[in-house]
Scaffold this active site. Structure first.
Site, PDB file in Angstrom:
ATOM      1  N   CYS A  80       0.811  -1.217   0.000  1.00  0.00           N
ATOM      2  CA  CYS A  80       0.000   0.000   0.000  1.00  0.00           C
ATOM      3  C   CYS A  80       0.852   1.278   0.000  1.00  0.00           C
ATOM      4  O   CYS A  80       1.459   1.607  -0.998  1.00  0.00           O
ATOM      5  CB  CYS A  80      -0.997  -0.015   1.160  1.00  0.00           C
ATOM      6  SG  CYS A  80      -2.361   1.151   0.964  1.00  0.00           S
ATOM      7  N   HIS A 168      -3.921  -5.114   0.535  1.00  0.00           N
ATOM      8  CA  HIS A 168      -3.420  -5.609   1.831  1.00  0.00           C
ATOM      9  C   HIS A 168      -3.531  -7.129   1.904  1.00  0.00           C
ATOM     10  O   HIS A 168      -4.625  -7.664   2.082  1.00  0.00           O
ATOM     11  CB  HIS A 168      -4.212  -4.972   2.973  1.00  0.00           C
ATOM     12  CG  HIS A 168      -3.901  -3.527   3.189  1.00  0.00           C
ATOM     13  ND1 HIS A 168      -2.904  -3.094   4.032  1.00  0.00           N
ATOM     14  CD2 HIS A 168      -4.438  -2.408   2.639  1.00  0.00           C
ATOM     15  CE1 HIS A 168      -2.841  -1.768   4.012  1.00  0.00           C
ATOM     16  NE2 HIS A 168      -3.765  -1.333   3.168  1.00  0.00           N
ATOM     17  N   GLU A 170      -2.533  -9.002   4.266  1.00  0.00           N
ATOM     18  CA  GLU A 170      -2.591  -9.458   5.662  1.00  0.00           C
ATOM     19  C   GLU A 170      -4.006  -9.568   6.207  1.00  0.00           C
ATOM     20  O   GLU A 170      -4.212 -10.217   7.248  1.00  0.00           O
ATOM     21  CB  GLU A 170      -1.754  -8.524   6.550  1.00  0.00           C
ATOM     22  CG  GLU A 170      -2.288  -7.109   6.718  1.00  0.00           C
ATOM     23  CD  GLU A 170      -1.840  -6.134   5.646  1.00  0.00           C
ATOM     24  OE1 GLU A 170      -1.880  -4.920   5.883  1.00  0.00           O
ATOM     25  OE2 GLU A 170      -1.439  -6.597   4.550  1.00  0.00           O
ATOM     26  N   GLY A 224      -1.285 -15.566  35.551  1.00  0.00           N
ATOM     27  CA  GLY A 224      -1.734 -15.540  34.168  1.00  0.00           C
ATOM     28  C   GLY A 224      -0.862 -16.394  33.267  1.00  0.00           C
ATOM     29  O   GLY A 224       0.170 -16.935  33.681  1.00  0.00           O
ATOM     30  N   THR A 228       3.337 -17.335  33.740  1.00  0.00           N
ATOM     31  CA  THR A 228       3.484 -18.761  34.026  1.00  0.00           C
ATOM     32  C   THR A 228       4.383 -19.435  32.993  1.00  0.00           C
ATOM     33  O   THR A 228       5.296 -20.197  33.344  1.00  0.00           O
ATOM     34  CB  THR A 228       2.110 -19.455  34.042  1.00  0.00           C
ATOM     35  OG1 THR A 228       1.304 -18.870  35.058  1.00  0.00           O
ATOM     36  CG2 THR A 228       2.255 -20.937  34.319  1.00  0.00           C
TER      37      THR A 228
END
Length: 510
Positions: A80, A168, A170, A224, A228
């Site tokens: 783009c 685009h 993606e 969380g 962890t």
């Protein structure tokens, strides 16, 4: 870690992180840097991608990177704005579009001989989002594809591995976008697809051993997924030299301090619980601004960890479960991008601390962290736990923080989360929580008029936290939870449900 595979230069597009996500889906490691921070070791990268941008190439303050060390030397794909920039810099003609080209289009012409379009058929759907058009290509630039309205939808530079596309690849709406990225990265740039969970674990453990050696590391565990996984990874690398600390900052969910400590039993982690709740509440007293809250919490965390680290002889490192969205959202690209919010675990340590930072998950997205955790044989229930913000309930209480407000929100949150679990909805939601609003509303309870607090419920679906959609929870469920909250939590007389997606809203309210 698979370093120096693909570099993405960010011009501030809302889609830049999606480019990285698609590249990672190909098991290729990539990283994003601002367009004006091209690394000194650029020659070690195997491919470079230029992102889109909200800017026009005609604007005076439009991004103008120096690509002299990239173009013609490293395989390059410009998307783009990146395509428009390449064309204009080489003497092409870029003009404002008569009508802004936004939405679905189809490839009506493709150069079937181009390796960029291998296995991509005519009429393949692409997604356009631009206000300028490349009206004329420079000398030595060759057209590769067109749509109904865009002649130069794709092109290449002759005798270079330089390619550009106006659409685009993606975004989901470009149906063969992943194929195009694979064509460029694997077939053209010859990038190896070696970024797998097993490879990440193996290389990370080796890197951590080499980096930390026999030093001691203190890690703040939160219960969380991120911290962890970081803890288990570090434990495999350095074993007994890892000291885990779980801090009760007074802003956790109801009974979370006790339940998280119990959760880590049997995982082989050396963990200590520290109750610093009053310290954090004191630090937040009278603060209403969300950025100031985050900074106060970050400062208090550092002070607690500094104090705890001093109780352990010869600690050299502070480990954190920082992940890539935290890093991206905390870095401002000059011009096109702006810092969305600061993160309490991003930005380094104050000078008075002697600890160095180690962040083994810094370059991973949330879903990648979960896959790494599965490779490390961490329990599925723990890996499926919803993300919870580092600042805790402080950023879900709009306005000043008091212990009474925390207690109130803990009760509301507990009813909501337990309700999601009992209705079989918890695993269908990526993140959920309740927000205490800084307003009161009129209500009627029994025969009396009330003027009490309002809470908002929030539930979103996502894969990596960069984008999120609100979840269409059943009306019967919302009705049940609303009634239960109002009937059981003193001081609340109104419940609302947040139906905003990210973007334009963020997941958290602050």
């Amino acid at each position: 870690m698979q370093q120096h595979q693909v570099l993405i230069l960010d011009f501030g597009s809302q889609y830049t992180q999606l480019i990285a996500r698609r590249v990672r889906e190909l098991n290729i490691f990539c990283e994003i840097v601002p367009f004006n921070h091209i690394p000194n070791n650029i020659g070690s990268f195997q491919a470079v991608i230029l992102s889109g941008s909200p800017f026009s190439v005609h604007q005076k303050d439009a991004p103008q990177p120096n690509l002299s060390l990239i173009k013609g030397k490293i395989p390059l794909l410009a998307v783009c704005y990146g395509a428009q920039f390449l064309a204009q810099q080489a003497g092409g003609y870029v003009t404002p579009s008569e009508v802004r080209e936004y939405g679905r289009a189809h490839l009506t012409k493709i150069d079937a001989q181009s390796p960029l379009f291998t296995n991509i058929p005519l009429q393949s759907q692409v997604w356009m989002s631009h206000g300028d058009t490349i009206a004329k290509l420079p000398i030595n630039f060759k057209n590769l594809a067109s749509t109904e309205t865009v002649e130069n939808a794709a092109f290449c530079v002759e005798n270079e591995l330089t390619f550009a596309i106006q659409f685009h690849p993606e975004v989901y709406h470009t149906t063969d976008g992943l194929t195009l990225l694979k064509n460029f990265l694997v077939n053209i740039a010859k990038v190896s697809q070696t970024f797998t969970p097993a490879a990440f674990v193996e290389t990370s453990i080796a890197e951590l051993k080499a980096k930390i050696k026999s030093d001691k590391v203190v890690l703040g565990l939160s219960g969380g997924v991120d911290s962890t996984v970081a803890g288990v990874l570090l434990n495999k690398a350095i074993g007994k030299n890892l000291y885990c600390i779980f801090v009760n900052n007074g802003l956790l969910r109801k009974n979370e301090f006790e339940s998280v400590l119990a959760q880590y039993k049997g995982m082989g982690l050396n963990i200590k619980g520290v109750d610093a709740s009053q310290r954090f509440l004191n630090a937040l007293k009278g603060i209403s601004d969300p950025e100031q809250k985050r900074k106060a919490i970050g400062k208090a965390f550092i002070e607690v960890f500094d104090a705890e680290a001093k109780r352990i002889n010869d600690v050299n490192w502070l480990a954190q479960g920082t992940i890539y969205p935290d890093v991206i959202e905390s870095v401002s690209v000059k011009g096109p991008s702006a810092t969305i919010k600061s993160h309490h675990n991003v930005g380094g340590l104050p000078d008075y601390m002697k600890l160095q930072i180690v962040e083994p998950l810094r370059m991973l997205f949330k879903d990648e962290v979960r896959r790494i955790g599965k490779t490390l044989n961490i329990d599925d229930e723990l890996l499926g736990r919803h993300p919870f913000p580092g600042p805790g309930l402080a950023i879900r209480i709009l306005g000043a923080i008091t212990s009474e407000k925390v207690n109130c929100l803990q009760e509301v949150d507990a009813i909501f989360i337990e309700g999601l679990k009992s209705w079989g909805l918890y695993e269908k939601v990526w993140q959920a929580g309740a927000i205490l609003l800084p307003i009161n509303s009129v209500g009627v309870m029994g025969d009396e008029r009330t003027y009490e607090k309002v809470v908002a419920l929030r539930a979103v679906s996502s894969t990596d936290g960069m984008t999120a959609d609100w979840v269409d929870l059943p009306y019967k469920f919302l009705q049940s939870i609303s009634n239960k909250i109002i009937n059981n939590v003193k001081g609340v007389n109104r419940v609302v449900y947040d139906i905003s997606s990210k973007p334009p809203a963020t997941i958290e309210w602050e």
